[in-house]
Scaffold this motif. Sequence first.
Motif, PDB file in Angstrom:
ATOM      1  N   VAL A 120     -14.085  -0.871 -20.703  1.00  0.00           N
ATOM      2  CA  VAL A 120     -14.054  -1.653 -19.737  1.00  0.00           C
ATOM      3  C   VAL A 120     -12.740  -2.526 -19.960  1.00  0.00           C
ATOM      4  O   VAL A 120     -12.616  -3.289 -21.018  1.00  0.00           O
ATOM      5  CB  VAL A 120     -15.411  -2.316 -19.673  1.00  0.00           C
ATOM      6  CG1 VAL A 120     -15.804  -3.069 -21.105  1.00  0.00           C
ATOM      7  CG2 VAL A 120     -15.216  -3.372 -18.633  1.00  0.00           C
ATOM      8  N   ASN A 208     -18.913  -5.365 -12.920  1.00  0.00           N
ATOM      9  CA  ASN A 208     -18.470  -6.622 -13.030  1.00  0.00           C
ATOM     10  C   ASN A 208     -18.871  -7.326 -14.335  1.00  0.00           C
ATOM     11  O   ASN A 208     -19.988  -7.777 -14.223  1.00  0.00           O
ATOM     12  CB  ASN A 208     -18.331  -7.506 -11.669  1.00  0.00           C
ATOM     13  CG  ASN A 208     -17.767  -8.800 -11.818  1.00  0.00           C
ATOM     14  OD1 ASN A 208     -17.535  -9.291 -12.893  1.00  0.00           O
ATOM     15  ND2 ASN A 208     -17.955  -9.562 -10.778  1.00  0.00           N
ATOM     16  N   VAL A 209     -18.035  -7.724 -15.133  1.00  0.00           N
ATOM     17  CA  VAL A 209     -18.562  -7.904 -16.661  1.00  0.00           C
ATOM     18  C   VAL A 209     -19.060  -9.509 -16.578  1.00  0.00           C
ATOM     19  O   VAL A 209     -19.693 -10.052 -17.516  1.00  0.00           O
ATOM     20  CB  VAL A 209     -17.548  -7.837 -17.828  1.00  0.00           C
ATOM     21  CG1 VAL A 209     -17.037  -6.502 -18.041  1.00  0.00           C
ATOM     22  CG2 VAL A 209     -16.374  -8.670 -17.337  1.00  0.00           C
ATOM     23  N   CYS A 210     -18.825 -10.233 -15.250  1.00  0.00           N
ATOM     24  CA  CYS A 210     -19.113 -11.564 -14.988  1.00  0.00           C
ATOM     25  C   CYS A 210     -20.513 -11.578 -14.463  1.00  0.00           C
ATOM     26  O   CYS A 210     -20.962 -12.810 -14.088  1.00  0.00           O
ATOM     27  CB  CYS A 210     -18.210 -12.513 -14.603  1.00  0.00           C
ATOM     28  SG  CYS A 210     -16.844 -12.850 -15.646  1.00  0.00           S
ATOM     29  N   MET A 215     -24.348  -6.200 -15.594  1.00  0.00           N
ATOM     30  CA  MET A 215     -24.269  -6.240 -17.121  1.00  0.00           C
ATOM     31  C   MET A 215     -25.615  -6.057 -17.794  1.00  0.00           C
ATOM     32  O   MET A 215     -25.664  -5.366 -18.791  1.00  0.00           O
ATOM     33  CB  MET A 215     -23.694  -7.533 -17.693  1.00  0.00           C
ATOM     34  CG  MET A 215     -22.165  -7.920 -17.657  1.00  0.00           C
ATOM     35  SD  MET A 215     -21.135  -6.416 -18.328  1.00  0.00           S
ATOM     36  CE  MET A 215     -21.666  -6.655 -20.034  1.00  0.00           C
ATOM     37  N   CYS A 226     -12.406  -3.114 -24.917  1.00  0.00           N
ATOM     38  CA  CYS A 226     -12.086  -4.138 -23.643  1.00  0.00           C
ATOM     39  C   CYS A 226     -10.863  -4.721 -23.978  1.00  0.00           C
ATOM     40  O   CYS A 226     -10.628  -5.854 -24.439  1.00  0.00           O
ATOM     41  CB  CYS A 226     -13.376  -5.227 -23.680  1.00  0.00           C
ATOM     42  SG  CYS A 226     -13.219  -6.594 -22.279  1.00  0.00           S
ATOM     43  N   ALA A 241     -18.278 -13.556 -21.070  1.00  0.00           N
ATOM     44  CA  ALA A 241     -18.277 -12.144 -21.329  1.00  0.00           C
ATOM     45  C   ALA A 241     -18.719 -11.689 -22.551  1.00  0.00           C
ATOM     46  O   ALA A 241     -19.216 -10.654 -22.878  1.00  0.00           O
ATOM     47  CB  ALA A 241     -16.777 -11.694 -20.871  1.00  0.00           C
ATOM     48  N   HIS A 244     -22.114 -11.455 -22.953  1.00  0.00           N
ATOM     49  CA  HIS A 244     -22.853 -10.205 -22.363  1.00  0.00           C
ATOM     50  C   HIS A 244     -22.389  -9.114 -23.314  1.00  0.00           C
ATOM     51  O   HIS A 244     -23.414  -8.180 -23.432  1.00  0.00           O
ATOM     52  CB  HIS A 244     -21.921 -10.032 -21.090  1.00  0.00           C
ATOM     53  CG  HIS A 244     -22.506 -11.076 -19.821  1.00  0.00           C
ATOM     54  ND1 HIS A 244     -23.878 -11.257 -19.743  1.00  0.00           N
ATOM     55  CD2 HIS A 244     -21.909 -11.576 -18.995  1.00  0.00           C
ATOM     56  CE1 HIS A 244     -23.800 -12.005 -18.622  1.00  0.00           C
ATOM     57  NE2 HIS A 244     -22.702 -12.333 -18.177  1.00  0.00           N
ATOM     58  N   PHE A 245     -21.363  -8.896 -23.840  1.00  0.00           N
ATOM     59  CA  PHE A 245     -21.017  -7.701 -24.850  1.00  0.00           C
ATOM     60  C   PHE A 245     -22.023  -7.845 -25.900  1.00  0.00           C
ATOM     61  O   PHE A 245     -22.419  -6.803 -26.481  1.00  0.00           O
ATOM     62  CB  PHE A 245     -19.748  -7.985 -25.212  1.00  0.00           C
ATOM     63  CG  PHE A 245     -18.371  -7.768 -24.288  1.00  0.00           C
ATOM     64  CD1 PHE A 245     -18.782  -6.883 -23.069  1.00  0.00           C
ATOM     65  CD2 PHE A 245     -17.134  -8.496 -24.314  1.00  0.00           C
ATOM     66  CE1 PHE A 245     -17.912  -6.622 -22.015  1.00  0.00           C
ATOM     67  CE2 PHE A 245     -16.400  -7.903 -23.329  1.00  0.00           C
ATOM     68  CZ  PHE A 245     -16.705  -7.363 -22.141  1.00  0.00           C
TER      69      PHE A 245
END
Length: 286
Positions: A120, A208-210, A215, A226, A241, A244-245
Amino acid sequence: MSRPPVAAPPKISAEDVVSFCDFFYKKTGISMDASRRYFIDRRLEERMAANDCKTFREYLALVKFQPGGGEMQALINEMTVNETYFFREDYQFQCLTRHMLDEIADRRGNNRAPIRIWSVPCSTGEEPYTIAISILENWGRANDFDIEILASDIDSRVLGRAQEGIYEARALHRVPTKVRDTYFRKLDNDRWQVIDDLRESVDFSLVNVCNPTQMARMRGIDVIFCRNLLIYFDDLSRRRAAEHFYEALNPGGFVALGHSESMSRISNIFNPRKFPEAIVHQRPVS
């Protein structure tokens, strides 16, 4: 006979640019400012003309309130930059096949759950296909595990190109001839296509990672690539981000960032791991 005058593009003011940058940041986490004014104006003018919008306010209202969000996606596609090639920064793929995968596999023990790797943003697909090729060519335990390669991007247009898997020769300039002939088929003098089996092994999706909702679907990941995304975010978006990861990764999972990015300047929730080929970032095992 004289030609009719060409209509001037709608005028976009400095205040309009500020409003747009604020709106786009809230939607995507991507930080833009007036230093990119020419790029922003040109892209906005193209989308305003495509939708026959006479003013920026009219266009912004369309993007915000259009059912289905089709124009929002078209705008994202225009505003994001996608440039990559196969085996870019290949030392990280060497680190994957020489160290990270063995550590993940050893931690599995008798548990043969799939090893999940996420690329990603995947752009036009060169990175996730490189990951698959690297594993097949260089990890001796590949046949012992199910391996799932996920690939996502915020740009729906590049995802279509990635799934098609057709590339010009310049994208393959770092691919050894033997590898190219094994995993690609030649279409014409300057174009090659990834073979069907390899294309079908990668799961492409729009993420969308935001976006917390999107997510939330990403869980049970072992390795995240990433690279060169967070440089477009501000500090707050980078931290979000990273969080989220962290939630997406299994304990002990790894994040590989771009060479100019450093997780230690973003968040302290990951542990740095220094391998001979690369420094990566690991979610604590427990």
